[in-house]
Design an enzyme around this catalytic site. Structure first.
Site, mmCIF file in Angstrom:
data_model
loop_
_atom_site.group_PDB
_atom_site.id
_atom_site.type_symbol
_atom_site.label_atom_id
_atom_site.label_comp_id
_atom_site.label_asym_id
_atom_site.label_seq_id
_atom_site.Cartn_x
_atom_site.Cartn_y
_atom_site.Cartn_z
ATOM 1 N N GLU A 1 37.987 -37.737 -2.428
ATOM 2 C CA GLU A 1 38.847 -38.606 -3.216
ATOM 3 C C GLU A 1 38.067 -39.106 -4.424
ATOM 4 O O GLU A 1 36.835 -38.977 -4.463
ATOM 5 C CB GLU A 1 39.323 -39.796 -2.363
ATOM 6 C CG GLU A 1 40.152 -39.402 -1.160
ATOM 7 C CD GLU A 1 40.641 -40.609 -0.368
ATOM 8 O OE1 GLU A 1 40.374 -41.751 -0.789
ATOM 9 O OE2 GLU A 1 41.303 -40.396 0.673
ATOM 10 N N GLU B 1 30.534 -28.797 -1.414
ATOM 11 C CA GLU B 1 30.167 -28.724 0.012
ATOM 12 C C GLU B 1 28.899 -29.527 0.297
ATOM 13 O O GLU B 1 28.125 -29.187 1.182
ATOM 14 C CB GLU B 1 29.990 -27.267 0.472
ATOM 15 C CG GLU B 1 31.279 -26.482 0.567
ATOM 16 C CD GLU B 1 32.215 -26.994 1.641
ATOM 17 O OE1 GLU B 1 31.751 -27.340 2.743
ATOM 18 O OE2 GLU B 1 33.420 -27.061 1.385
#
Length: 259
Positions: free
Chosen positions: A3, A243
């Site tokens: 987010e 990642e």
């Protein structure tokens, strides 16, 4: 999971899921979400806050949400520097009602599910790093044999040969570390998280190093879009970020070592 205010720090998650009868109502937004674009992506695994007091300690829940669900919409699809063939978008949830059957695992399992997925994702990013670097090395070798300066191919210069030696050695080390992590995950071996983070960290750093030298070997031509190394260089730059950044990988690795 990601987010605007929750990247490396998962505790900053704000997207909420509130139980309402036999359903949950999701409100919030996600950013930089892979494989979800205007023409691709049918489902999203959405990590939400279901207990604000607990958060990463059992207060997050994962939902499998159908893209066609009312209240689930696609926001901005990012115009990226590299990896331009893969869509990365914003997801918006406005009173998005999903059935309780959409819960993945159990309520409160969201953080654990997200973290378990990262091990596999990091192996994938390490593999992507190896692939990009392999192509960059091949392009550098080919160009260095064809490019003639001072009446000889530039690959005959010791300085460039040393570049190629460093590139090839680091690439092979990253390849082996990536395969080691992949085999460990397949076999359920102990110490998996450390290996996956090591593979992702080393391979992504290696790829940016190799692509940088490959572009340098090409000289001015490497900066032009006519040559593959220009794209490879741009593609490689994200590898140290998604990642889990290189900095986060070092946090994970050191934590595992200290155990």
């Amino acid at each position: 999971m990601t987010e605007p205010g929750a990247g490396s720090d998962a505790s900053g998650l704000k997207t909420k899921a509130v139980k309402d009868g036999d359903s949950y109502i999701i409100n919030g937004s996600k950013c930089f979400i892979s494989n979800m674009g205007p023409d691709e992506g049918d489902f999203a695994v959405v990590i939400t806050v279901t207990d604000p007091e607990k958060r990463t300690r059992g207060g997050m829940t994962a939902f499998l949400v159908d893209r066609a669900t009312p209240g689930f919409s696609l926001g901005k699809t990012e115009d990226k520097m590299g990896i331009r063939g893969a869509a990365v978008s914003e997801l918006v949830f406005e009173d998005c009602r999903v059935p309780a059957s959409a819960v993945m695992g159990e309520v409160g399992d969201g953080y654990r599910i997200a973290m378990s997925g990262l091990d596999g994702g990091r192996i994938g990013m390490a593999g992507l790093s190896v692939g990009i670097a392999q192509r960059a090395l091949e392009e550098a070798v080919k160009y260095s044999k064809a490019r003639v300066q001072f009446k000889k191919p530039i690959c005959e210069n010791q300085g460039l040969r040393w570049y190629l030696a460093d590139m090839a050695t680091r690439l092979e080390a990253a390849r082996l570390l990536t395969m080691q992590a992949a085999v460990a995950r397949q076999n359920g071996a102990p110490g998996l998280t450390k290996l996956c983070s090591m593979a992702k960290y080393y391979a992504s750093e290696m790829a940016t190093y190799v692509c940088d030298l490959a572009l340098q070997i090409h000289g001015g031509y490497g900066y032009m879009k006519d040559y593959a190394v220009e794209r490879l260089y741009r593609d490689a730059r994200i590898l140290r970020i998604f990642e889990g950044t290189s900095e986060i990988q070092k946090v994970v690795i050191s934590r595992e070592v200290l155990k």
